[in-house]
Scaffold this motif. Structure first.
Motif, PDB file in Angstrom:
ATOM      1  N   SER A 152       0.710  -1.301  -0.180  1.00 46.32           N
ATOM      2  CA  SER A 152      -0.244  -0.085   0.238  1.00 46.32           C
ATOM      3  C   SER A 152       1.051   1.238  -0.191  1.00 46.32           C
ATOM      4  O   SER A 152       0.097   2.368  -0.451  1.00 46.32           O
ATOM      5  CB  SER A 152      -1.231   0.440   0.766  1.00 46.32           C
ATOM      6  N   ILE A 153       1.897   1.002   0.847  1.00 47.12           N
ATOM      7  CA  ILE A 153       3.300   3.067   0.442  1.00 47.12           C
ATOM      8  C   ILE A 153       3.686   2.788  -0.898  1.00 47.12           C
ATOM      9  O   ILE A 153       3.804   3.566  -1.068  1.00 47.12           O
ATOM     10  CB  ILE A 153       4.039   2.183   1.463  1.00 47.12           C
ATOM     11  N   LEU A 154       3.463   1.368  -1.299  1.00 49.59           N
ATOM     12  CA  LEU A 154       3.672   1.684  -2.948  1.00 49.59           C
ATOM     13  C   LEU A 154       2.707   1.775  -4.074  1.00 49.59           C
ATOM     14  O   LEU A 154       3.047   1.542  -5.049  1.00 49.59           O
ATOM     15  CB  LEU A 154       4.509   0.252  -3.821  1.00 49.59           C
ATOM     16  N   SER A 155       1.572   2.025  -3.223  1.00 48.71           N
ATOM     17  CA  SER A 155       0.088   1.990  -3.564  1.00 48.71           C
ATOM     18  C   SER A 155      -0.060   1.207  -5.488  1.00 48.71           C
ATOM     19  O   SER A 155       0.180   1.392  -6.209  1.00 48.71           O
ATOM     20  CB  SER A 155      -0.353   3.020  -4.501  1.00 48.71           C
ATOM     21  N   LEU A 156       0.546  -0.208  -5.204  1.00 47.57           N
ATOM     22  CA  LEU A 156       0.799  -1.525  -5.907  1.00 47.57           C
ATOM     23  C   LEU A 156      -1.272  -2.276  -6.322  1.00 47.57           C
ATOM     24  O   LEU A 156      -1.430  -2.416  -5.697  1.00 47.57           O
ATOM     25  CB  LEU A 156       1.217  -2.747  -5.356  1.00 47.57           C
ATOM     26  N   GLU A 157      -1.179  -1.734  -7.258  1.00 51.50           N
ATOM     27  CA  GLU A 157      -2.795  -2.562  -7.490  1.00 51.50           C
ATOM     28  C   GLU A 157      -2.839  -3.932  -7.378  1.00 51.50           C
ATOM     29  O   GLU A 157      -3.393  -4.525  -7.387  1.00 51.50           O
ATOM     30  CB  GLU A 157      -2.979  -2.091  -9.325  1.00 51.50           C
ATOM     31  N   ASN A 158      -2.138  -4.764  -8.475  1.00 54.53           N
ATOM     32  CA  ASN A 158      -1.724  -5.722  -7.765  1.00 54.53           C
ATOM     33  C   ASN A 158      -0.843  -6.400  -7.301  1.00 54.53           C
ATOM     34  O   ASN A 158       0.904  -6.753  -7.893  1.00 54.53           O
ATOM     35  CB  ASN A 158      -1.063  -7.020  -9.490  1.00 54.53           C
ATOM     36  N   PRO A 159      -0.882  -6.709  -5.835  1.00 53.99           N
ATOM     37  CA  PRO A 159      -0.069  -7.147  -5.123  1.00 53.99           C
ATOM     38  C   PRO A 159       1.002  -7.975  -5.460  1.00 53.99           C
ATOM     39  O   PRO A 159       0.853  -9.613  -5.690  1.00 53.99           O
ATOM     40  CB  PRO A 159      -0.132  -7.578  -3.324  1.00 53.99           C
ATOM     41  N   SER A 160       2.197  -7.910  -5.388  1.00 52.22           N
ATOM     42  CA  SER A 160       3.108  -9.458  -5.828  1.00 52.22           C
ATOM     43  C   SER A 160       4.587  -8.607  -5.654  1.00 52.22           C
ATOM     44  O   SER A 160       4.769  -7.901  -5.507  1.00 52.22           O
ATOM     45  CB  SER A 160       3.142  -9.819  -7.413  1.00 52.22           C
ATOM     46  N   LYS A 161       5.672 -10.149  -5.467  1.00 53.42           N
ATOM     47  CA  LYS A 161       7.057  -9.854  -5.276  1.00 53.42           C
ATOM     48  C   LYS A 161       7.691  -9.238  -6.622  1.00 53.42           C
ATOM     49  O   LYS A 161       8.657  -8.301  -6.396  1.00 53.42           O
ATOM     50  CB  LYS A 161       7.851 -11.250  -4.364  1.00 53.42           C
ATOM     51  N   GLU A 162       7.313  -9.361  -7.818  1.00 54.24           N
ATOM     52  CA  GLU A 162       7.341  -9.364  -8.756  1.00 54.24           C
ATOM     53  C   GLU A 162       7.075  -7.552  -9.258  1.00 54.24           C
ATOM     54  O   GLU A 162       8.116  -6.903  -9.335  1.00 54.24           O
ATOM     55  CB  GLU A 162       6.893  -9.888 -10.017  1.00 54.24           C
ATOM     56  N   ASN A 163       5.601  -7.454  -8.868  1.00 49.85           N
ATOM     57  CA  ASN A 163       5.314  -5.550  -8.574  1.00 49.85           C
ATOM     58  C   ASN A 163       6.216  -4.845  -7.962  1.00 49.85           C
ATOM     59  O   ASN A 163       6.390  -3.957  -8.756  1.00 49.85           O
ATOM     60  CB  ASN A 163       4.335  -5.506  -9.429  1.00 49.85           C
ATOM     61  N   LEU A 164       6.462  -5.363  -6.591  1.00 49.30           N
ATOM     62  CA  LEU A 164       7.301  -5.166  -5.921  1.00 49.30           C
ATOM     63  C   LEU A 164       8.791  -4.204  -6.388  1.00 49.30           C
ATOM     64  O   LEU A 164       9.192  -3.367  -6.705  1.00 49.30           O
ATOM     65  CB  LEU A 164       7.464  -5.187  -4.176  1.00 49.30           C
ATOM     66  N   LYS A 165       8.989  -4.925  -6.823  1.00 46.73           N
ATOM     67  CA  LYS A 165      10.338  -5.197  -7.488  1.00 46.73           C
ATOM     68  C   LYS A 165      10.217  -4.122  -8.307  1.00 46.73           C
ATOM     69  O   LYS A 165      11.139  -2.871  -8.777  1.00 46.73           O
ATOM     70  CB  LYS A 165      11.455  -6.547  -7.869  1.00 46.73           C
ATOM     71  N   GLN A 166       9.642  -4.282  -9.664  1.00 48.50           N
ATOM     72  CA  GLN A 166       9.654  -3.442 -10.546  1.00 48.50           C
ATOM     73  C   GLN A 166       9.566  -1.918 -10.052  1.00 48.50           C
ATOM     74  O   GLN A 166       9.933  -0.948 -10.585  1.00 48.50           O
ATOM     75  CB  GLN A 166       8.574  -3.317 -11.492  1.00 48.50           C
ATOM     76  N   LYS A 167       8.359  -1.683  -9.464  1.00 46.33           N
ATOM     77  CA  LYS A 167       8.444  -0.344  -8.428  1.00 46.33           C
ATOM     78  C   LYS A 167       9.313   0.536  -7.914  1.00 46.33           C
ATOM     79  O   LYS A 167       9.514   1.410  -7.378  1.00 46.33           O
ATOM     80  CB  LYS A 167       6.775  -0.637  -7.130  1.00 46.33           C
TER      81      LYS A 167
END
Ligand code: ZN
Length: 332
Positions: A152-167
């Motif tokens: 949520s800090i990263l406002s990720l719509e699709n939470p996943s480790k891969e999306n976290l990494k990209q963000k």
């Protein structure tokens, strides 16, 4: 697609890269060489291991003549006529591996190098924001689950480790506080990391390197992306580093852009070279000319390929761009 074409063209490059390389100088740039998996670097830079680095040096030595900073300046001024095209070996970011791993190799082979440093990080006073991003990705990969609050800090719509990494990899200099909130949540103690691992060179090491004849020069104060700064901010970071280098007896007459010089306008270079003690600057756009004659482009060597393949691709790509007149960066 573009990469496929370049790979294909590179396959036809001659074995004599010293001849076919399109510029009279080759300026390789590295950050780190290590046989270890370094949590603060491995997710942001594809650094080479010792064997790969030595292979690059042997390949370069075969086709180019390595020069020192003084020889490079003489060459630019037209006072030095080398037998082969010249190569000036450069490193960025002032990581400790330059002292521990690279220096013994260079001393054994008799090759000069210059390291462009950020004074803010010397003596391990602070960790560069990109290294924090790498630590976060490393911790997230190792963790069984990631705290939803981080998503949520990263406002990720699709939470996943891969999306976290990209963000996390996209977080820029001006949003770097965000990385501090995440390291805190993940209980990554950057200060403890600085104390224990000591990622950066120390002042004593910089002095020893200088005594041994190696170069220490400017990579800005704390590694912002210059294209995102105002002219005033660009000059503050540059001048502060210039003064630091001069006071400490390092090479103050050159400056290598952190990240890239992409988007940096002519007004910055006009301002930079108002300082008559400034000899040149370095970008890292590969084999390219620049409308600013004293801005020399370096070849990034940490692309997950051998030095041989990189130089062949740069040569092929330069030829291709020449046809469409795109091998010169024009600043306005
Ligand atoms: Zn850098």
């Amino acid at each position: 697609m573009k990469d496929n074409i370049i790979n294909l063209l590179a396959a036809f490059e001659t074995e004599n890269i010293g001849k076919s390389f399109p510029m009279e100088y080759c300026l390789p740039v590295y950050h780190c060489v290590s046989d270890e998996k370094l949590p603060h670097i491995r997710h942001i830079i594809q650094y080479k291991n010792t064997r790969q680095f030595e292979e690059d040096l042997d390949y370069l030595s075969k086709h180019f003549q390595f020069v020192s900073w003084a020889e490079f300046k003489d060459f630019v001024n037209g006072h030095f006529k080398p037998e082969k095209k010249i190569a000036l070996l450069t490193f960025d970011d002032g990581f400790r591996e330059f002292y521990d791993t690279v220096l013994p190799v260079l001393e054994r082979k008799g090759i000069y190098a210059c390291n462009f440093i950020n004074p803010a990080f010397i003596d391990n006073r602070e960790l560069m924001f990109r290294c924090k991003a790498s630590l976060i990705i490393d911790a997230a990969e190792k963790a069984k689950t990631v705290d939803p609050e981080i998503y949520s800090i990263l406002s990720l719509e699709n939470p996943s480790k891969e999306n976290l990494k990209q963000k996390v990899l996209k977080i820029g200099y001006h949003e770097k506080d965000l990385l501090d909130s995440i390291t805190e949540k993940l209980e990554i103690d950057c200060n403890a990391y600085l104390r224990e691992y000591k990622p950066y060179l120390t002042t004593d090491q910089l002095k020893t390197l200088t005594q041994k004849g190696y170069g220490i020069s400017s990579h800005s104060w704390d590694h912002p992306k210059y294209g995102e700064l105002t002219l005033q901010e660009q000059m503050e970071s540059t001048n502060r580093t210039f003064n630091y280098l001069k006071e400490n007896g390092f090479i103050y007459e050159s400056f290598a852009f952190p990240f890239t010089d992409f988007g940096v306008k002519k007004d910055f270079f006009d301002e930079l070279f108002k300082n008559k003690e400034m000899f040149c600057s370095f970008g890292s756009a590969g084999a390219k000319w620049d409308s600013v004659e004293r801005n020399f482009h370096r070849i990034p060597m940490e692309m997950g390929e051998s030095g041989e393949q990189i130089l062949k691709k740069e040569t092929a790509y330069f030829r291709l761009k020449k046809i469409i007149n795109k091998n010169k960066i024009v600043r306005r």
